[in-house]
Design a protein around this motif. Structure first.
Motif, PDB file in Angstrom:
ATOM      1  N   GLU A 129       0.741  -0.827  -0.118  1.00 29.69           N
ATOM      2  CA  GLU A 129      -0.224   0.401   0.174  1.00 29.69           C
ATOM      3  C   GLU A 129       0.799   1.173  -0.271  1.00 29.69           C
ATOM      4  N   GLY A 130       0.434   1.941  -1.008  1.00 27.52           N
ATOM      5  CA  GLY A 130       1.474   3.402  -0.475  1.00 27.52           C
ATOM      6  C   GLY A 130       2.461   3.089  -1.642  1.00 27.52           C
ATOM      7  N   LEU A 131       2.567   2.713  -2.251  1.00 32.51           N
ATOM      8  CA  LEU A 131       4.294   2.503  -2.876  1.00 32.51           C
ATOM      9  C   LEU A 131       4.156   3.796  -4.032  1.00 32.51           C
ATOM     10  N   SER A 132       5.105   4.344  -3.348  1.00 35.83           N
ATOM     11  CA  SER A 132       5.563   5.507  -4.322  1.00 35.83           C
ATOM     12  C   SER A 132       7.253   5.671  -5.466  1.00 35.83           C
ATOM     13  N   VAL A 133       6.654   5.881  -6.479  1.00 38.38           N
ATOM     14  CA  VAL A 133       7.008   6.133  -7.157  1.00 38.38           C
ATOM     15  C   VAL A 133       7.144   6.806  -8.846  1.00 38.38           C
ATOM     16  N   TRP A 159       4.677  19.095 -22.305  1.00 40.41           N
ATOM     17  CA  TRP A 159       5.000  19.298 -21.167  1.00 40.41           C
ATOM     18  C   TRP A 159       5.378  17.990 -20.176  1.00 40.41           C
ATOM     19  N   GLU A 160       5.477  16.819 -20.161  1.00 38.40           N
ATOM     20  CA  GLU A 160       4.977  15.559 -19.184  1.00 38.40           C
ATOM     21  C   GLU A 160       6.028  14.931 -19.149  1.00 38.40           C
ATOM     22  N   ARG A 161       6.738  14.681 -20.944  1.00 39.49           N
ATOM     23  CA  ARG A 161       7.237  14.340 -21.505  1.00 39.49           C
ATOM     24  C   ARG A 161       8.794  14.237 -20.893  1.00 39.49           C
ATOM     25  N   SER A 162       9.265  15.404 -20.833  1.00 40.38           N
ATOM     26  CA  SER A 162      10.202  15.539 -20.342  1.00 40.38           C
ATOM     27  C   SER A 162      10.642  15.598 -18.760  1.00 40.38           C
ATOM     28  N   ILE A 163       9.614  15.108 -17.717  1.00 44.30           N
ATOM     29  CA  ILE A 163       9.877  16.005 -16.222  1.00 44.30           C
ATOM     30  C   ILE A 163       9.674  14.079 -16.338  1.00 44.30           C
ATOM     31  N   ARG A 164      10.115  14.171 -14.066  1.00 44.16           N
ATOM     32  CA  ARG A 164       9.374  12.660 -13.869  1.00 44.16           C
ATOM     33  C   ARG A 164       8.253  12.987 -12.955  1.00 44.16           C
ATOM     34  N   GLN A 165       7.166  12.244 -12.788  1.00 47.77           N
ATOM     35  CA  GLN A 165       6.269  12.578 -11.839  1.00 47.77           C
ATOM     36  C   GLN A 165       6.044  11.057 -11.019  1.00 47.77           C
ATOM     37  N   ARG A 166       5.266  11.417  -9.399  1.00 43.19           N
ATOM     38  CA  ARG A 166       5.055  10.781  -8.897  1.00 43.19           C
ATOM     39  C   ARG A 166       3.597   9.631  -9.229  1.00 43.19           C
ATOM     40  N   LEU A 167       4.230   8.791  -8.798  1.00 44.57           N
ATOM     41  CA  LEU A 167       2.423   7.533  -9.281  1.00 44.57           C
ATOM     42  C   LEU A 167       2.904   6.824  -8.055  1.00 44.57           C
ATOM     43  N   VAL A 168       1.473   6.234  -7.066  1.00 42.52           N
ATOM     44  CA  VAL A 168       1.582   6.306  -5.727  1.00 42.52           C
ATOM     45  C   VAL A 168       0.356   4.571  -6.348  1.00 42.52           C
ATOM     46  N   LEU A 169       1.227   3.400  -5.472  1.00 47.02           N
ATOM     47  CA  LEU A 169       0.319   1.485  -6.250  1.00 47.02           C
ATOM     48  C   LEU A 169      -0.362   1.185  -4.985  1.00 47.02           C
ATOM     49  N   ALA A 191       8.483  -7.117  -0.334  1.00 44.91           N
ATOM     50  CA  ALA A 191       9.968  -6.681  -0.580  1.00 44.91           C
ATOM     51  C   ALA A 191      10.310  -6.700  -2.252  1.00 44.91           C
ATOM     52  N   ALA A 192      10.383  -8.234  -3.201  1.00 48.97           N
ATOM     53  CA  ALA A 192      10.850  -7.806  -4.043  1.00 48.97           C
ATOM     54  C   ALA A 192      10.240  -7.766  -4.825  1.00 48.97           C
ATOM     55  N   ILE A 193       9.006  -7.814  -4.665  1.00 43.78           N
ATOM     56  CA  ILE A 193       8.147  -7.242  -5.625  1.00 43.78           C
ATOM     57  C   ILE A 193       7.675  -5.567  -5.640  1.00 43.78           C
ATOM     58  N   SER A 194       7.574  -5.024  -4.951  1.00 45.46           N
ATOM     59  CA  SER A 194       8.033  -3.651  -4.865  1.00 45.46           C
ATOM     60  C   SER A 194       9.541  -3.275  -5.593  1.00 45.46           C
ATOM     61  N   GLU A 195      10.079  -4.438  -5.404  1.00 46.61           N
ATOM     62  CA  GLU A 195      11.517  -3.521  -6.397  1.00 46.61           C
ATOM     63  C   GLU A 195      11.154  -3.257  -7.542  1.00 46.61           C
ATOM     64  N   ARG A 196      10.388  -4.590  -8.261  1.00 36.20           N
ATOM     65  CA  ARG A 196      11.146  -5.027  -8.861  1.00 36.20           C
ATOM     66  C   ARG A 196       9.166  -3.711  -9.737  1.00 36.20           C
ATOM     67  N   ILE A 197       8.541  -3.457  -8.704  1.00 35.54           N
ATOM     68  CA  ILE A 197       7.667  -1.762  -9.124  1.00 35.54           C
ATOM     69  C   ILE A 197       8.607  -1.247  -9.854  1.00 35.54           C
ATOM     70  N   GLY A 198       9.403  -1.027  -8.630  1.00 31.58           N
ATOM     71  CA  GLY A 198      10.599   0.752  -8.442  1.00 31.58           C
ATOM     72  C   GLY A 198      11.823   0.992  -9.618  1.00 31.58           C
ATOM     73  N   GLU A 199      12.286  -0.509 -10.299  1.00 27.79           N
ATOM     74  CA  GLU A 199      12.768  -1.232 -11.244  1.00 27.79           C
ATOM     75  C   GLU A 199      11.552  -0.648 -13.180  1.00 27.79           C
ATOM     76  N   PHE A 200      10.690  -1.312 -13.160  1.00 31.19           N
ATOM     77  CA  PHE A 200       9.614  -1.835 -13.496  1.00 31.19           C
ATOM     78  C   PHE A 200       9.906   0.410 -13.786  1.00 31.19           C
ATOM     79  N   LEU A 233       2.473  -3.225 -16.245  1.00 33.29           N
ATOM     80  CA  LEU A 233       2.801  -3.598 -14.735  1.00 33.29           C
ATOM     81  C   LEU A 233       1.696  -4.942 -14.321  1.00 33.29           C
ATOM     82  N   ALA A 234       0.601  -4.476 -14.938  1.00 30.81           N
ATOM     83  CA  ALA A 234       0.106  -5.969 -13.876  1.00 30.81           C
ATOM     84  C   ALA A 234       0.457  -7.519 -14.939  1.00 30.81           C
ATOM     85  N   ALA A 235       0.379  -7.026 -15.736  1.00 29.67           N
ATOM     86  CA  ALA A 235       1.215  -8.222 -16.872  1.00 29.67           C
ATOM     87  C   ALA A 235       2.132  -8.612 -16.304  1.00 29.67           C
TER      88      ALA A 235
END
Ligand SMILES: Nc1nc2c(c(=O)[nH]1)N=C([C@H](O)[C@@H](O)CO)CN2
Length: 117
Positions: free
Chosen positions: A7-11, A20-30, A54-63, A79-81
């Motif tokens: 819950e509440g995983l920020s990436v 304007w969104e193509r050249s910045i990084r924005q936060r998503l919360v899963l 923990a492993a799944i959270s790390e993989r989401i960050g990499e994705f 990501l779900a797939a």
């Protein structure tokens, strides 16, 4: 069915359809619910017999690090797939929020369920 939760995983990722969104990084919360019978892991107190959040959270960050989708829909679907394939998750519910994307809304986003419970 039992569920393993994240819950509440920020990436941070490139996400958005506007120029304007193509050249910045924005936060998503899963938020993620994943079907899993937790009894084998509990019986043996064995991490190898459950979904390792923990492993799944790390993989989401990499994705997220490697992604540059326009729509939150595309991010969630891909990501779900990937998670279902790599971690053998039979069913999941993913809520993906993009905070601050719409003025006066705390967050916008999507919620998807994939697989069989
Ligand atoms: N259903 C969606 N609507 C919108 C999306 C989206 O990903 N899914 N994205 C945008 C823009 O990128 C927006 O987030 C910028 O503030 C607009 N609508």
């Amino acid at each position: 069915m039992d569920r393993v939760l994240i819950e509440g995983l920020s990436v941070e990722t490139v996400i958005g359809v506007y120029d304007w969104e193509r050249s910045i990084r924005q936060r998503l919360v899963l938020d993620l619910e994943m079907a899993s019978d937790i009894r084998p892991a509990a019986a043996g107190d064995d991490l190898d017999k459950t979904l390792n959040y923990a492993a799944i959270s790390e993989r989401i960050g990499e994705f997220a690090e490697a992604s540059d989708f326009g729509l939150v829909e595309t991010f969630a679907e891909r990501l779900a797939a990937l998670l279902r394939e790599e971690f053998a998750i039979p069913w999941l519910r993913m809520t993906l929020r993009k905070p601050g994307a719409v003025a006066n809304a705390t967050a916008v986003g999507v919620c998807i369920e994939r697989g069989q419970r």
